[in-house]
Structure formats: C-alpha cells, structure tokens
Design an enzyme around this catalytic site. Structure first.
Site, PDB file in Angstrom:
ATOM      1  N   HIS A 151       0.830  -1.212   0.000  1.00 45.32           N
ATOM      2  CA  HIS A 151       0.000   0.000   0.000  1.00 45.32           C
ATOM      3  C   HIS A 151       0.859   1.255   0.000  1.00 45.32           C
ATOM      4  O   HIS A 151       0.943   1.980   0.980  1.00 45.32           O
ATOM      5  CB  HIS A 151      -0.970  -0.015   1.182  1.00 45.32           C
ATOM      6  CG  HIS A 151      -2.090  -0.993   1.005  1.00 45.32           C
ATOM      7  ND1 HIS A 151      -2.153  -2.187   1.684  1.00 45.32           N
ATOM      8  CD2 HIS A 151      -3.185  -0.959   0.192  1.00 45.32           C
ATOM      9  CE1 HIS A 151      -3.252  -2.841   1.311  1.00 45.32           C
ATOM     10  NE2 HIS A 151      -3.887  -2.127   0.408  1.00 45.32           N
ATOM     11  N   ASN A 152       1.496   1.496  -1.134  1.00 42.08           N
ATOM     12  CA  ASN A 152       2.379   2.657  -1.294  1.00 42.08           C
ATOM     13  C   ASN A 152       1.971   3.427  -2.556  1.00 42.08           C
ATOM     14  O   ASN A 152       0.961   3.096  -3.193  1.00 42.08           O
ATOM     15  CB  ASN A 152       3.833   2.172  -1.364  1.00 42.08           C
ATOM     16  CG  ASN A 152       4.010   1.086  -2.414  1.00 42.08           C
ATOM     17  OD1 ASN A 152       3.469   1.208  -3.515  1.00 42.08           O
ATOM     18  ND2 ASN A 152       4.751   0.032  -2.083  1.00 42.08           N
ATOM     19  N   VAL A 207       3.182   3.494  -5.467  1.00 47.35           N
ATOM     20  CA  VAL A 207       3.211   2.756  -6.742  1.00 47.35           C
ATOM     21  C   VAL A 207       1.877   2.030  -6.953  1.00 47.35           C
ATOM     22  O   VAL A 207       1.353   1.987  -8.076  1.00 47.35           O
ATOM     23  CB  VAL A 207       4.394   1.764  -6.802  1.00 47.35           C
ATOM     24  CG1 VAL A 207       4.509   1.150  -8.195  1.00 47.35           C
ATOM     25  CG2 VAL A 207       5.695   2.465  -6.435  1.00 47.35           C
ATOM     26  N   HIS A 233      -6.927   6.967  -3.248  1.00 42.15           N
ATOM     27  CA  HIS A 233      -7.828   6.022  -2.587  1.00 42.15           C
ATOM     28  C   HIS A 233      -7.215   5.271  -1.392  1.00 42.15           C
ATOM     29  O   HIS A 233      -7.947   4.709  -0.589  1.00 42.15           O
ATOM     30  CB  HIS A 233      -8.383   5.011  -3.597  1.00 42.15           C
ATOM     31  CG  HIS A 233      -7.467   3.864  -3.846  1.00 42.15           C
ATOM     32  ND1 HIS A 233      -6.350   3.966  -4.640  1.00 42.15           N
ATOM     33  CD2 HIS A 233      -7.454   2.603  -3.352  1.00 42.15           C
ATOM     34  CE1 HIS A 233      -5.708   2.809  -4.638  1.00 42.15           C
ATOM     35  NE2 HIS A 233      -6.347   1.959  -3.861  1.00 42.15           N
ATOM     36  N   GLN A 244      -3.323 -16.009  -2.838  1.00 40.89           N
ATOM     37  CA  GLN A 244      -3.768 -15.534  -4.150  1.00 40.89           C
ATOM     38  C   GLN A 244      -4.957 -16.313  -4.684  1.00 40.89           C
ATOM     39  O   GLN A 244      -5.894 -15.737  -5.237  1.00 40.89           O
ATOM     40  CB  GLN A 244      -2.608 -15.608  -5.160  1.00 40.89           C
ATOM     41  CG  GLN A 244      -1.606 -14.500  -4.983  1.00 40.89           C
ATOM     42  CD  GLN A 244      -2.248 -13.128  -5.044  1.00 40.89           C
ATOM     43  OE1 GLN A 244      -2.971 -12.798  -5.985  1.00 40.89           O
ATOM     44  NE2 GLN A 244      -2.011 -12.312  -4.026  1.00 40.89           N
TER      45      GLN A 244
HETATM   46 ZN   LIG Z   1      -5.899   0.087  -2.962  1.00 44.52          ZN
END
Ligand SMILES: [Zn+2]
Length: 365
Positions: free
Chosen positions: A91-92, A94, A131, A290
């Site tokens: 969560h950065n 990029v 977001h 995943q």
């Molecule tokens: Zn997100």
C-alpha cells in the site's frame, strides 16, 4: 516524520536525460494493459504517481478545462505521493499509480468514454490517485484490536477508507486546488463516495446492486447517479485488478501484498494478539492467499464487469486471471484441489465464478 525536500516543481526536467526520455516514451502507451508501473516508477526516480496523474489530467484536457493552477496542482500531487508510506511493501504510491493507470484504461472503455463527463473523469482519476492515502500497512481489524485512534474516530466502520478520503480532502483544502470552483463541496463528497466503495468488506453490497442493474438492463448512463455508480465499480475493479495483469506484473504484486500481510502477522505474534486471517506466514503461502483472493473476491467482481463491458480489454483481463490462477495452482497443488472438492464452505462450492464468467462472456458476444 522528518521534513522531506519537495521534488522540484517541474520534476521531469531534473531527471537524467536518458531516464526522462524513456519515461516520456512509456507515457505514450499509458493506456496499455501491459503498462509496467514498476519500470515507470524506477525511470521517474520514485515519482510515478506524480508524473502519471499529471500526464493523464493534462491528456484529458482537465487542467485547461477546470483552469487548474499548475503550481497548486503539482504541489497537491507531490503531497499526495508523499502521504503514501513507501516503506509499505504494497500500500504505497506505486499501488496508487497502478490503480490510476488501470482506472484510465477503464475510463476509455466505450460505454464509459461515450457517457462520462469531464467532471466524472476528473473525479475518477483523483479518487484512484488518493484512494489509499496514508495507509498504515495494516488492516482495519488490526486497528480496532489495537485501539488505534482512527478506529475510534470512524466508529470501527470503513476506518481506513474514511481516513484515505479525509486525508485527500485535507490536501485539497491545503493546496486550494479547487477553491476557484463552485463545485468544491461536490468534489469532496463524490470523492468520498468513490473511495468508500473500495472497502472490500462491503463488496457484496456493491456487487449485488451491480448484478441487479445488469439483470434488469436498466443502467442509464445519462443519469449522473448511474454514472457515479459505474465509476465506483470501475474504481473497485482498478483497485483489485492485480490478478488480471500479465503474470510478470501480477506476480510482483502478489509477493508485495503477501509480504505486507505477513508483516502484520509478525507484529500480531510479537504482541501476542490473535493472528489475522491470511497474515500467518506459517499457515499461508503466496499461492494459497492468491488463489483464495482470486476465487472469492476478484472473479465474482470481474464476472459482472465483463457483463457490463464485454470488450477486448475485459476478455484480456479474464484471460490473465485464468492463467495466473493456473500458475499459482501449479505451485500449490493442495490449495487448488481443495476448492474443487468441497473442503471449503459448502455455500461457495456451488459457485464457480470462472465458468460463470466464461458462459456470461459468450452469451453477450
Ligand atoms: Zn488500494
């Protein structure tokens, strides 16, 4: 945190000429689903979110149309990028840039391109860029059980999403980016409604509403409220589209998100807290995480999206999703076997999202 020097106001010009040239070259294909955001981030010296968002706002003609002040805009984008934690594996900034690029791809899909207003596009891009603003790298249950002030502030409801939204509003007000527009209030409110839609725990709510609209065939994109709903769905898709990207990109995201989950699990272990689902590195693998995510979250969402927008891009995304799932399954034979044989929840065993997506896709075409 220590004060950081703001990147130069015209950052492309301070880069090494060659990197700058390659980054500019990449932007010519910013609408490609194969766009390599990791490479773009390296070529821009970690400024992918600033460059990509600025480029898109400019390309759509939004800077001119909304008379955005260039100094305010660049300052806003730099502050947004800096509010992301670059120590978070996933969560950065990029990830935010990647979601913004995906959003751009969706905004260009025929049904949206024909109906969206410039205001919708501005909101869609801004919501994508902001977001996950100031994401702490842990999830909501963690914030609640550690009595984090944000959990109390937002009454344990969409805690992170509310914080991302309020952080974005804070930066908009601080930079006065839209202070010359009469729609400033509306921008803030709609930005919130878009960002709050990315709360995965509320996915079923949005999904059943989307499904009903598609069943009734009553989405009328001439109505602002329907366009807003479609933007919410597009942002939700953009946010979790990693498994729909080509394997080489998709795999990197999978590794990063699992690293962040396991890091949270390690903190929980250290403080003798209950370890959150998916966060225990001894009980999970990248592949198992995943496969579960794809089966129960991504496939159901994209199955509906392809009904709404049955295009070449949607088919490409479903194709990658299927291939990537097969690749993870090959690395994790047990996990793929159990989902077929009813060891998982019985209610879910009857649902076969991938085959449903395929049959729906062929019905539409
Ligand atoms: Zn997100």
């Amino acid at each position: 945190s220590p004060p950081q020097a703001l990147p130069h106001l015209n950052p492309l010009h301070i880069l090494d000429e060659d990197y700058c040239g390659q980054a500019k070259c990449m932007l010519e294909k910013v609408g490609s689903w194969n766009f390599d955001i990791f490479l773009f981030d390296r070529l821009t010296n970690g400024n992918s979110l600033v460059f990509l968002t600025f480029h898109l706002l400019n390309q759509y003609g939004l800077i001119e149309l909304f008379q955005l002040d260039m100094v305010k805009l660049r300052r806003f984008l730099v502050l947004v990028q800096e509010d992301y934690h670059n120590q978070n594996p996933y969560h950065n900034a990029v990830h935010a840039a990647d979601v913004t690029q995906a959003m751009h791809c969706y905004l260009r899909e025929p049904k949206l391109a024909q109906s969206l207003t410039s205001f919708d596009i501005l909101l869609g891009l801004l919501a994508a860029a902001t977001h996950d603003l100031d994401h702490p790298g842990v999830n909501q249950p963690f914030l609640i059980k550690t009595n984090h002030y944000l959990a109390a502030l937002y009454r344990n409801t969409s805690v992170l999403e509310n914080h991302h939204w309020r952080s974005a509003v804070g930066l908009l007000r601080e930079t006065e980016l839209f202070s010359h527009l009469p729609v400033e209030d509306s921008i803030e409110r709609q930005l919130g409604s878009l960002i709050l839609a990315t709360d995965i725990s509320r996915q079923n709510e949005y999904l059943s509403r989307f499904r009903t609209h598609l069943d009734e065939n009553d989405l009328c994109l001439g109505h602002a409220s329907h366009r807003h709903f479609v933007l919410q769905m597009a942002l939700k898709c953009a946010d979790i589209c990693n498994p729909c990207r080509p394997w080489e990109l998709s795999k990197q995201w999978s590794e990063k998100v699992t690293e962040e989950f396991f890091h949270q699990g390690d903190i929980e272990k250290k403080h003798k807290l209950e370890i959150s689902p998916l966060c225990d590195s001894e009980a999970n693998t990248i592949a198992s995480v995943q496969i579960g995510f794809m089966t129960y979250v991504v496939e159901p969402l994209f199955a509906e999206w392809v009904r709404f927008s049955d295009t070449r891009l949607s088919q490409t995304m479903l194709g990658h999703l299927g291939l990537n799932k097969a690749s993870w399954s090959a690395l994790e034979p047990e996990a793929s076997g159990s989902s077929e044989e009813g060891e998982s929840e019985p209610g879910r065993a009857t649902e076969e999202p991938s085959s449903r997506a395929l049959s729906q896709g062929s019905q539409e075409s």
